[in-house]
Every structure is written in structure tokens, then in C-alpha cells.
Design a protein around this motif. Structure first.
Motif, PDB file in Angstrom:
ATOM      1  N   LEU A  62       0.834  -1.200   0.000  1.00 15.52           N
ATOM      2  CA  LEU A  62       0.000   0.000   0.000  1.00 15.52           C
ATOM      3  C   LEU A  62       0.873   1.256   0.000  1.00 15.52           C
ATOM      4  CD1 LEU A  62      -2.865   1.241   0.185  1.00 15.52           C
ATOM      5  CD2 LEU A  62      -2.637   1.116   2.686  1.00 15.52           C
ATOM      6  N   LEU A  63       1.940   1.242   0.780  1.00 15.78           N
ATOM      7  CA  LEU A  63       2.849   2.393   0.819  1.00 15.78           C
ATOM      8  C   LEU A  63       3.473   2.650  -0.547  1.00 15.78           C
ATOM      9  CD1 LEU A  63       4.528   4.534   2.471  1.00 15.78           C
ATOM     10  CD2 LEU A  63       6.279   2.741   2.651  1.00 15.78           C
ATOM     11  N   ARG A  64       3.929   1.602  -1.223  1.00 12.23           N
ATOM     12  CA  ARG A  64       4.584   1.775  -2.535  1.00 12.23           C
ATOM     13  C   ARG A  64       3.605   2.399  -3.530  1.00 12.23           C
ATOM     14  NH1 ARG A  64       9.161   2.893  -2.362  1.00 12.23           N
ATOM     15  NH2 ARG A  64       8.815   3.075  -4.603  1.00 12.23           N
ATOM     16  N   ALA A  65       2.368   1.947  -3.520  1.00  9.08           N
ATOM     17  CA  ALA A  65       1.373   2.512  -4.430  1.00  9.08           C
ATOM     18  C   ALA A  65       1.102   3.976  -4.091  1.00  9.08           C
ATOM     19  CB  ALA A  65       0.082   1.697  -4.358  1.00  9.08           C
ATOM     20  N   TYR A  66       1.033   4.292  -2.804  1.00  5.65           N
ATOM     21  CA  TYR A  66       0.791   5.665  -2.359  1.00  5.65           C
ATOM     22  C   TYR A  66       1.938   6.587  -2.782  1.00  5.65           C
ATOM     23  CZ  TYR A  66       0.532   9.626   0.869  1.00  5.65           C
ATOM     24  OH  TYR A  66       0.515  10.893   1.413  1.00  5.65           O
ATOM     25  N   GLU A  93     -11.625  -2.226   4.612  1.00  7.58           N
ATOM     26  CA  GLU A  93     -13.006  -2.248   4.160  1.00  7.58           C
ATOM     27  C   GLU A  93     -13.752  -3.372   4.871  1.00  7.58           C
ATOM     28  OE1 GLU A  93     -12.501  -2.355  -0.174  1.00  7.58           O
ATOM     29  OE2 GLU A  93     -13.180  -0.270  -0.127  1.00  7.58           O
ATOM     30  N   PRO A  94     -15.034  -3.168   5.144  1.00 10.36           N
ATOM     31  CA  PRO A  94     -15.807  -4.202   5.857  1.00 10.36           C
ATOM     32  C   PRO A  94     -16.042  -5.432   4.996  1.00 10.36           C
ATOM     33  CG  PRO A  94     -17.242  -2.448   5.082  1.00 10.36           C
ATOM     34  CD  PRO A  94     -15.844  -1.995   4.781  1.00 10.36           C
ATOM     35  N   THR A  95     -16.258  -6.554   5.654  1.00 14.07           N
ATOM     36  CA  THR A  95     -16.574  -7.803   4.957  1.00 14.07           C
ATOM     37  C   THR A  95     -17.858  -8.382   5.549  1.00 14.07           C
ATOM     38  OG1 THR A  95     -15.275  -9.153   6.494  1.00 14.07           O
ATOM     39  CG2 THR A  95     -14.132  -8.292   4.547  1.00 14.07           C
ATOM     40  N   THR A  96     -18.452  -9.281   4.819  1.00 14.27           N
ATOM     41  CA  THR A  96     -19.684  -9.928   5.294  1.00 14.27           C
ATOM     42  C   THR A  96     -19.418 -11.251   5.986  1.00 14.27           C
ATOM     43  OG1 THR A  96     -19.995 -10.953   3.123  1.00 14.27           O
ATOM     44  CG2 THR A  96     -21.063  -8.826   3.514  1.00 14.27           C
ATOM     45  N   ASP A  97     -18.183 -11.760   5.877  1.00 15.47           N
ATOM     46  CA  ASP A  97     -17.889 -13.078   6.449  1.00 15.47           C
ATOM     47  C   ASP A  97     -17.053 -13.007   7.718  1.00 15.47           C
ATOM     48  OD1 ASP A  97     -15.484 -12.252   5.443  1.00 15.47           O
ATOM     49  OD2 ASP A  97     -15.232 -13.919   4.048  1.00 15.47           O
ATOM     50  N   GLY A  98     -16.811 -11.767   8.214  1.00 11.54           N
ATOM     51  CA  GLY A  98     -16.035 -11.632   9.437  1.00 11.54           C
ATOM     52  C   GLY A  98     -14.536 -11.693   9.238  1.00 11.54           C
ATOM     53  N   GLY A  99     -14.082 -11.802   7.983  1.00 10.26           N
ATOM     54  CA  GLY A  99     -12.650 -11.863   7.717  1.00 10.26           C
ATOM     55  C   GLY A  99     -12.024 -10.476   7.666  1.00 10.26           C
ATOM     56  N   ARG A 100     -10.755 -10.469   7.319  1.00  7.17           N
ATOM     57  CA  ARG A 100     -10.028  -9.206   7.217  1.00  7.17           C
ATOM     58  C   ARG A 100     -10.286  -8.590   5.844  1.00  7.17           C
ATOM     59  NH1 ARG A 100      -5.353  -8.316  10.292  1.00  7.17           N
ATOM     60  NH2 ARG A 100      -4.063  -7.957   8.452  1.00  7.17           N
ATOM     61  N   ARG A 120     -10.044  -5.564   2.788  1.00  3.68           N
ATOM     62  CA  ARG A 120      -8.937  -4.965   2.040  1.00  3.68           C
ATOM     63  C   ARG A 120      -8.379  -3.757   2.782  1.00  3.68           C
ATOM     64  NH1 ARG A 120      -9.242  -1.005  -2.214  1.00  3.68           N
ATOM     65  NH2 ARG A 120      -7.310  -0.954  -3.418  1.00  3.68           N
ATOM     66  N   LEU A 121      -7.056  -3.694   2.891  1.00  2.00           N
ATOM     67  CA  LEU A 121      -6.377  -2.587   3.555  1.00  2.00           C
ATOM     68  C   LEU A 121      -6.373  -1.368   2.631  1.00  2.00           C
ATOM     69  CD1 LEU A 121      -4.664  -1.797   6.106  1.00  2.00           C
ATOM     70  CD2 LEU A 121      -2.648  -2.388   4.738  1.00  2.00           C
ATOM     71  N   VAL A 122      -6.923  -0.248   3.103  1.00  2.00           N
ATOM     72  CA  VAL A 122      -6.986   0.958   2.276  1.00  2.00           C
ATOM     73  C   VAL A 122      -6.276   2.145   2.914  1.00  2.00           C
ATOM     74  CG1 VAL A 122      -9.110   0.264   1.115  1.00  2.00           C
ATOM     75  CG2 VAL A 122      -9.237   1.640   3.216  1.00  2.00           C
ATOM     76  N   PHE A 131      -0.553   6.856   5.084  1.00  4.39           N
ATOM     77  CA  PHE A 131      -0.598   6.567   3.655  1.00  4.39           C
ATOM     78  C   PHE A 131      -1.864   5.774   3.378  1.00  4.39           C
ATOM     79  CE2 PHE A 131       2.037   3.554   5.915  1.00  4.39           C
ATOM     80  CZ  PHE A 131       1.649   2.303   5.470  1.00  4.39           C
ATOM     81  N   PHE A 132      -2.322   5.829   2.123  1.00  3.93           N
ATOM     82  CA  PHE A 132      -3.638   5.267   1.820  1.00  3.93           C
ATOM     83  C   PHE A 132      -3.782   5.043   0.317  1.00  3.93           C
ATOM     84  CE2 PHE A 132      -3.608   9.840   2.402  1.00  3.93           C
ATOM     85  CZ  PHE A 132      -4.098  10.311   1.193  1.00  3.93           C
ATOM     86  N   ASP A 133      -4.879   4.393  -0.051  1.00  2.00           N
ATOM     87  CA  ASP A 133      -5.186   4.132  -1.463  1.00  2.00           C
ATOM     88  C   ASP A 133      -5.748   5.415  -2.063  1.00  2.00           C
ATOM     89  OD1 ASP A 133      -6.105   3.346  -3.923  1.00  2.00           O
ATOM     90  OD2 ASP A 133      -7.220   1.603  -3.202  1.00  2.00           O
TER      91      ASP A 133
END
Length: 257
Positions: free
Chosen positions: A110-114, A150-157, A159-161, A179-181
Motif C-alpha cells: 500500500l505504501l509503494r502505491a501511495y 473495508e468491511p466484509t460480510t464473512d467476518g474476515g479481514r 482490504r487494507l486501504v 498513507f492510503f489508497d
């Protein structure tokens, strides 16, 4: 019983080209943060305008320029603007977690993209994965990485934004680096949201301030910090209310006088 507090030794860097204002040179005064009193020293230095980078506290000490101004938001009195309210509503479903300061591959990606999007020619453009790990993990003070997913419907982790490396000081939160998307099609204003979330976190914890680092007159890259009110700046007589727009108007009137 802890060891007696020792007054730190300070050093000054050699002059180097300023990364913010073309044609200027920068110089920093710095000291090491180490030992049992690192948190105490970091708190004291933070109140007089120092910032932390790994195990070093530094502040500008330029011979011919004073454009860098330490600023902090008064968390309890913060009232978001209409634009900031829209940004908060747009992103309030994000799941924020305060994690231990341990660098991950996901954060680094994520940092590299930012950096590639926002600061392709900046001083951190060549940061590799080990440099990033050092930035996050080499901390002698109370630090954590806040992740925004971002939230999920299955309780998992989800996407990091967004991420922010944050220090908890005695009187507030110090945002070391965020840093962020920046190209997310549905989440405009992530940088604004991360700051607003820190202000809310500080207020809920009973901490009066969020330290944003340096506002730099003449630098468009730092202009966003002035949008968070009420804002205080550090001057020769200590911290005082600061309205950059009012300062610009006064300067214009003085030029006309």
C-alpha cells in the motif's frame, strides 16, 4: 526505581536542499530517544515542536527560513466542515484497528502505491521493504500502526486501504506518517478521514491534541493541515490559536500599507 533523567545531547545536521521549498536549504537539530525515559523525553520534545523518526527526535533549525510551523488540532473542540462531514460519512464503515508496530508486506504494498501516486520524486520514493520495517518497528516509545480496512460480510479481514503510524504522547496523538489508497474509486478523501478519526480517538481518550507535524507556508503539499480547526501553532511565546487564512489577509494588508 527508574534511572535519573539525563539531559539529552543535541546535534545539528549539515545544510541540505529543502524538499518543500525550492531554492531553500534545510538543517535539523536532533537527539536520540533511548532508555527508560524515551517516552518522557518524546513527550517533552513534542510539546516544543520536535517530531520522531525511528529512535530520533528532530526539528527544523534553518539559518535563513522559519516557514516550518508546528501545528496541532484541539481535539475536543474540533467541528468538521461540511466537506469533512461528507468524507466522514463516506468512509465511516471502515474497520479501524490499532496494531502493534510491526511492518507487514500488505502495508508495504500500500505504501509503494501511495508513494508512486502522490510523491514519486519525494525523499521516500526509494524506500525498500527493510527501510519501511525500520520506520515502523524501530520505536522506543508508545507507538502503534492504525489500519483501515473495508468491511466484509464473512467476518474476515477486509482490504487494507489506509494506515497511520501513530505515537501516543502524554497530551495527545502524534501522527508520524499516514498513507492510503489514493485511487480508490469509492473512497475519496481517505487522508482527511484518517486525520478526523485520530481527532475522534484523541477526544474519546481524553487527550487534548492531535499533532500534525509541520505546516509549511508556501508548500501546497502541507496546505491540507490548515483545514482542521481549531488549530494551534507553536511560536516564540508558545502554542497559540492559528488561522492561516487570517495570517494571509494580514500579510496582504501589510503589503498594501
Amino acid at each position: 526505581m527508574s534511572a535519573p533523567f539525563r539531559f539529552p545531547r543535541f546535534f545539528v545536521t549539515s545544510p541540505a536542499p529543502c524538499p518543500y521549498i525550492e531554492g531553500k536549504t534545510e538543517r535539523k537539530v536532533f537527539t536520540e530517544l533511548s532508555g527508560n525515559n524515551a517516552n518522557e523525553l518524546n513527550d517533552a520534545l513534542g510539546r516544543i515542536g520536535f517530531r520522531r523518526s525511528q529512535s530520533v527526535a528532530y526539528r527544523p533549525s534553518c539559518a535563513d527560513c522559519s516557514a516550518c510551523v508546528s501545528v496541532r488540532v484541539c481535539a475536543g473542540a474540533f467541528r468538521p466542515s461540511n466537506s469533512q462531514k461528507r468524507t466522514i460519512r463516506r468512509n465511516r464503515d471502515l474497520v479501524a484497528s490499532a496494531c502493534k508496530p510491526w511492518a507487514t508486506e500488505e502495508q508495504y504494498t500500500l505504501l509503494r502505491a501511495y508513494l508512486g501516486s502522490r510523491h514519486p520524486n519525494g525523499g521516500m520514493a526509494d524506500m525498500d521493504e527493510q527501510d519501511f520495517a525500520d520506520m515502523v518497528e524501530q520505536t522506543p516509545v508508545d507507538s502503534y500502526m492504525i489500519e483501515y480496512r473495508e468491511p466484509t460480510t464473512d467476518g474476515g479481514r477486509g482490504r487494507l486501504v489506509g494506515c497511520c503510524l501513530t505515537d501516543r504522547q502524554g497530551d495527545g496523538l502524534s501522527m508520524i506518517y499516514s498513507f492510503f489508497d489514493s485511487h480508490h474509486p469509492l473512497r475519496e478523501g481517505l487522508g482527511t478521514y484518517i486525520i478526523a478519526d485520530h481527532i475522534q480517538r484523541a477526544a474519546h481518550a481524553g487527550l487534548p491534541y492531535v499533532y500534525l507535524g509541520y505546516w509549511i507556508e508556501g508548500s501546497t503539499r502541507m496546505a491540507y493541515k490548515a483545514r482542521f480547526r481549531p488549530l494551534e501553532r507553536l511560536g516564540p511565546d508558545g502554542w497559540a490559536p492559528f488561522d492561516p487564512a487570517a495570517s494571509d489577509k494580514i500579510a496582504a494588508l501589510l503589503e498594501l500599507a
